[in-house]
Design a protein around this motif. Structure first.
Motif, PDB file in Angstrom:
ATOM      1  N   ILE A   1      32.842 -25.325  20.486  1.00  0.00           N
ATOM      2  CA  ILE A   1      32.414 -23.955  20.137  1.00  0.00           C
ATOM      3  C   ILE A   1      33.684 -23.129  19.930  1.00  0.00           C
ATOM      4  O   ILE A   1      34.575 -23.132  20.785  1.00  0.00           O
ATOM      5  CB  ILE A   1      31.556 -23.343  21.264  1.00  0.00           C
ATOM      6  CG1 ILE A   1      30.275 -24.177  21.427  1.00  0.00           C
ATOM      7  CG2 ILE A   1      31.236 -21.883  20.977  1.00  0.00           C
ATOM      8  CD1 ILE A   1      29.379 -23.728  22.561  1.00  0.00           C
ATOM      9  N   ASP A   2      33.760 -22.437  18.797  1.00  0.00           N
ATOM     10  CA  ASP A   2      34.958 -21.648  18.505  1.00  0.00           C
ATOM     11  C   ASP A   2      34.996 -20.390  19.373  1.00  0.00           C
ATOM     12  O   ASP A   2      33.955 -19.883  19.793  1.00  0.00           O
ATOM     13  CB  ASP A   2      34.976 -21.242  17.021  1.00  0.00           C
ATOM     14  CG  ASP A   2      35.233 -22.457  16.124  1.00  0.00           C
ATOM     15  OD1 ASP A   2      35.940 -23.377  16.584  1.00  0.00           O
ATOM     16  OD2 ASP A   2      34.718 -22.480  14.992  1.00  0.00           O
ATOM     17  N   PRO A   3      36.223 -19.857  19.611  1.00  0.00           N
ATOM     18  CA  PRO A   3      36.315 -18.595  20.356  1.00  0.00           C
ATOM     19  C   PRO A   3      35.636 -17.470  19.580  1.00  0.00           C
ATOM     20  O   PRO A   3      35.639 -17.482  18.344  1.00  0.00           O
ATOM     21  CB  PRO A   3      37.823 -18.363  20.476  1.00  0.00           C
ATOM     22  CG  PRO A   3      38.471 -19.281  19.500  1.00  0.00           C
ATOM     23  CD  PRO A   3      37.542 -20.408  19.243  1.00  0.00           C
ATOM     24  N   ASP A   4      35.049 -16.524  20.312  1.00  0.00           N
ATOM     25  CA  ASP A   4      34.369 -15.389  19.699  1.00  0.00           C
ATOM     26  C   ASP A   4      35.222 -14.146  19.935  1.00  0.00           C
ATOM     27  O   ASP A   4      35.407 -13.735  21.095  1.00  0.00           O
ATOM     28  CB  ASP A   4      32.981 -15.249  20.363  1.00  0.00           C
ATOM     29  CG  ASP A   4      32.193 -14.074  19.827  1.00  0.00           C
ATOM     30  OD1 ASP A   4      32.792 -13.204  19.169  1.00  0.00           O
ATOM     31  OD2 ASP A   4      30.972 -14.031  20.092  1.00  0.00           O
ATOM     32  N   PRO A   5      35.749 -13.519  18.871  1.00  0.00           N
ATOM     33  CA  PRO A   5      36.660 -12.377  19.058  1.00  0.00           C
ATOM     34  C   PRO A   5      36.005 -11.167  19.728  1.00  0.00           C
ATOM     35  O   PRO A   5      36.699 -10.253  20.163  1.00  0.00           O
ATOM     36  CB  PRO A   5      37.110 -12.040  17.626  1.00  0.00           C
ATOM     37  CG  PRO A   5      36.153 -12.721  16.715  1.00  0.00           C
ATOM     38  CD  PRO A   5      35.548 -13.862  17.458  1.00  0.00           C
TER      39      PRO A   5
ATOM     40  N   GLY B   1      28.121 -22.444  26.092  1.00  0.00           N
ATOM     41  CA  GLY B   1      27.264 -21.807  25.090  1.00  0.00           C
ATOM     42  C   GLY B   1      26.685 -22.802  24.092  1.00  0.00           C
ATOM     43  O   GLY B   1      26.837 -24.024  24.238  1.00  0.00           O
ATOM     44  N   GLU B   2      26.007 -22.227  23.099  1.00  0.00           N
ATOM     45  CA  GLU B   2      25.436 -23.033  21.996  1.00  0.00           C
ATOM     46  C   GLU B   2      26.184 -22.637  20.732  1.00  0.00           C
ATOM     47  O   GLU B   2      26.351 -21.432  20.483  1.00  0.00           O
ATOM     48  CB  GLU B   2      23.959 -22.680  21.794  1.00  0.00           C
ATOM     49  CG  GLU B   2      23.032 -23.066  22.915  1.00  0.00           C
ATOM     50  CD  GLU B   2      22.756 -24.558  22.926  1.00  0.00           C
ATOM     51  OE1 GLU B   2      22.795 -25.180  21.842  1.00  0.00           O
ATOM     52  OE2 GLU B   2      22.538 -25.104  24.018  1.00  0.00           O
ATOM     53  N   PRO B   3      26.603 -23.610  19.902  1.00  0.00           N
ATOM     54  CA  PRO B   3      27.288 -23.230  18.664  1.00  0.00           C
ATOM     55  C   PRO B   3      26.404 -22.288  17.851  1.00  0.00           C
ATOM     56  O   PRO B   3      25.211 -22.525  17.686  1.00  0.00           O
ATOM     57  CB  PRO B   3      27.500 -24.561  17.935  1.00  0.00           C
ATOM     58  CG  PRO B   3      27.369 -25.626  18.989  1.00  0.00           C
ATOM     59  CD  PRO B   3      26.457 -25.070  20.038  1.00  0.00           C
TER      60      PRO B   3
ATOM     61  N   SER C   1      24.778 -16.296  20.304  1.00  0.00           N
ATOM     62  CA  SER C   1      25.580 -15.306  21.050  1.00  0.00           C
ATOM     63  C   SER C   1      25.694 -15.694  22.523  1.00  0.00           C
ATOM     64  O   SER C   1      24.783 -16.318  23.085  1.00  0.00           O
ATOM     65  CB  SER C   1      24.929 -13.928  20.990  1.00  0.00           C
ATOM     66  OG  SER C   1      24.727 -13.573  19.681  1.00  0.00           O
ATOM     67  N   SER C   2      26.787 -15.239  23.126  1.00  0.00           N
ATOM     68  CA  SER C   2      27.045 -15.575  24.533  1.00  0.00           C
ATOM     69  C   SER C   2      25.993 -14.983  25.467  1.00  0.00           C
ATOM     70  O   SER C   2      25.557 -13.846  25.275  1.00  0.00           O
ATOM     71  CB  SER C   2      28.417 -15.005  24.920  1.00  0.00           C
ATOM     72  OG  SER C   2      28.517 -14.838  26.300  1.00  0.00           O
ATOM     73  N   ASN C   3      25.573 -15.751  26.462  1.00  0.00           N
ATOM     74  CA  ASN C   3      24.728 -15.163  27.512  1.00  0.00           C
ATOM     75  C   ASN C   3      25.344 -15.423  28.889  1.00  0.00           C
ATOM     76  O   ASN C   3      24.645 -15.639  29.874  1.00  0.00           O
ATOM     77  CB  ASN C   3      23.273 -15.663  27.428  1.00  0.00           C
ATOM     78  CG  ASN C   3      23.170 -17.142  27.769  1.00  0.00           C
ATOM     79  OD1 ASN C   3      24.205 -17.807  27.923  1.00  0.00           O
ATOM     80  ND2 ASN C   3      21.957 -17.657  27.905  1.00  0.00           N
ATOM     81  N   VAL C   4      26.680 -15.391  28.929  1.00  0.00           N
ATOM     82  CA  VAL C   4      27.390 -15.607  30.195  1.00  0.00           C
ATOM     83  C   VAL C   4      27.136 -14.414  31.120  1.00  0.00           C
ATOM     84  O   VAL C   4      27.253 -13.261  30.680  1.00  0.00           O
ATOM     85  CB  VAL C   4      28.915 -15.760  29.931  1.00  0.00           C
ATOM     86  CG1 VAL C   4      29.690 -15.808  31.230  1.00  0.00           C
ATOM     87  CG2 VAL C   4      29.192 -16.997  29.085  1.00  0.00           C
ATOM     88  N   SER C   5      26.818 -14.673  32.383  1.00  0.00           N
ATOM     89  CA  SER C   5      26.531 -13.571  33.315  1.00  0.00           C
ATOM     90  C   SER C   5      27.815 -12.800  33.628  1.00  0.00           C
ATOM     91  O   SER C   5      28.906 -13.380  33.726  1.00  0.00           O
ATOM     92  CB  SER C   5      25.902 -14.119  34.601  1.00  0.00           C
ATOM     93  OG  SER C   5      26.785 -13.986  35.694  1.00  0.00           O
TER      94      SER C   5
END
Ligand code: ACO
Length: 426
Positions: A184-188, A202-204, A207-211
């Motif tokens: 998964i590429d970094p998300d700026p 995450g899923e490619p 969107s992130s759902n990290v707590s």
């Protein structure tokens, strides 16, 4: 105050100056001894200062750790890992504009070249993530070696930014490789710690759902690990760097040194040990083994070369650990019960009290990472991510001032000269 010491060798007295520290222990400057034909002997460097440094100060007896003069507790409470990276590299805390620019500098360098990703094709899914991280960090030299002038401060800064930016991406790739999943590429749009967790779990394309609690705990782990003055891996970076080696290669040497269970590998070893104990009823058996002189077993996550009172990072980590356990709702997990019992017994028994063996940061970081759902074999990788700003700050500090190639002497105890014996006559 002592200004100099005198030693007498074969009736001749030699004067050695004492160099004054701004905090802590002054050091005897033994450099003049070589002219007298004398070496000092200090295996494990217990009483040897290998360099001057203005980055981090530790008082192991008082449990003090400061980055550039700021106590670790204050930094962990109030700052972010990006602020700490800036502080370690630049010497001062950033203002808002400096921090925003720094964060952008890091984010823009996080993606990894598509062709470079193929380095992971060479590994099997069963490869330890640290073996892949060593190779990948060293491999970055192939992208940035040409034209790099390590004596140019701007070039060194670029290397430092690249390493701090790329390490979460590479670390997450090692994890994705072990589970056979797409990278998964970094998300700026994401902050550093959240970005790392999203690249792992995450899923490619989703969107992130990290707590927020987990991202904040991870950021704290990075801050607490960011530097620790002349520890084994940082000294390794300095030693490799002192040969004027490529910075990515010097840092890869630091990653390798960190891997050992006496250093960064301890957090992984803590969890392995808890699993081996397996049940609260066996805790005393393992405590007895740790105390037995004839048994090489040690309680992982206890003791420290420098902290002989308490590890201030462990105190912060302990609080963060409880927040994660609560959020994850797993405070009564069996391994954690074993950990709590171990901690209580070790704090009460004379063997541990007399030797000043307290739980170190690895004890609590191992438990926290486990509670966060991080696989055990990724623990040391996460330590490496945290330690990156310290490694690059020390490398930069060394290259930015006069230095010598690191080349210790030895006490030779091998055979004296003897004649070669023909193979048929042995
Ligand atoms: N369990 C049981 N006994 C221990 C332990 C332990 N974890 N650590 C030290 N001891 C004992 C030693 O056997 C020795 O006993 P003795 O005086 O009767 O001979 C005494 O305590 C002093 O120990 P040393 O090994 O001399 O201490 P040193 O400073 O060289 O080692 C180290 C420090 C390597 C961290 C050691 O305590 C250890 O191996 N701990 C377990 C591994 C660990 O948690 N490492 C993480 C380090 S922190 C980090 O890297 C972030």
């Amino acid at each position: 105050m002592i200004q100099k010491v005198e030693i007498t060798i074969d009736g001749k007295t030699v004067e050695l100056p004492v160099l004054e520290a701004t905090e802590g222990t002054n050091v005897v400057d033994v450099r003049g001894l070589i002219a007298e034909g004398i070496y000092t002997f200090d295996p494990g460097f217990l009483s040897t200062a290998s360099c001057e440094s203005r980055i981090t100060y530790i008082d192991g007896d008082k449990g003090i750790l400061m980055y550039r003069g700021y106590p670790i507790e204050e930094l962990a409470e109030n700052s972010s890992h990006m602020e700490v990276c800036y502080l370690l590299l630049c010497g001062e805390l950033p203002d808002q504009a400096q921090l925003s620019e720094f964060v952008q500098d890091i984010k823009s360098r996080m993606p990894v070249d598509d062709q470079f990703k193929h380095i992971f094709d060479a590994f099997s899914e069963s490869a330890h993530p640290m073996s892949m991280l060593c190779a990948a960090v060293g491999g970055l030299a192939s992208l940035y070696h040409d034209g790099l002038d390590i004596f140019n401060a701007q070039h060194r800064r670029e290397s430092a930014l690249q390493l701090i930016a790329k390490i979460p991406t590479l670390a997450a790739m090692t994890y994705r490789k072990t589970i056979g999943a797409k990278f998964i590429d970094p998300d700026p749009e994401l902050e550093y710690a959240e970005n790392f967790l999203n690249m792992c779990f995450g899923e490619p394309g989703v969107s992130s759902n990290v707590s927020a609690t987990l991202a904040s705990a991870m950021d704290k782990i990075f801050i607490l690990h960011a530097d620790h003055e002349q520890n084994a891996s940082t000294s390794t970076v300095r030693l490799a760097g002192s040969t004027e080696a490529d910075p990515y290669a010097a840092i890869a040497a630091g990653v390798a040194a960190l891997w050992g269970p006496s250093h960064g590998g301890a957090n992984e070893a803590v969890l392995k040990m808890l699993a081996e104990i397996g049940d609260e009823s066996r805790v005393q058996e393992f405590i007895d083994r740790a105390k037995d002189k004839d048994d090489p077993f040690k309680l992982m996550g206890f003791g420290h070369r420098v902290y002989k009172n308490f590890d201030p990072r462990a105190t912060v980590m302990q609080a963060s650990c409880h927040a994660v356990l609560e959020e994850q709702g797993i405070e009564d997990e069996p391994l954690l019960k074993i950990a709590k019992q171990l901690e209580t017994i070790a704090r009460e028994q004379d063997y541990f009290i007399d030797r000043k063996l307290y739980p170190n940061i690895d004890f609590y970081s191992g438990i926290t990472l486990k509670a966060m759902g991080i696989p055990t074999n990724m623990f040391t990788v996460i330590f490496a991510m945290g330690r990156m700003p310290g490694w690059v700050a020390h490398w930069d500090e060394m290259l930015g001032s006069p230095f010598k190639i690191g080349r210790p002497r030895q006490l030779y105890l091998g055979p004296s000269k003897r004649d070669y014996v023909d193979i048929n006559d042995r």
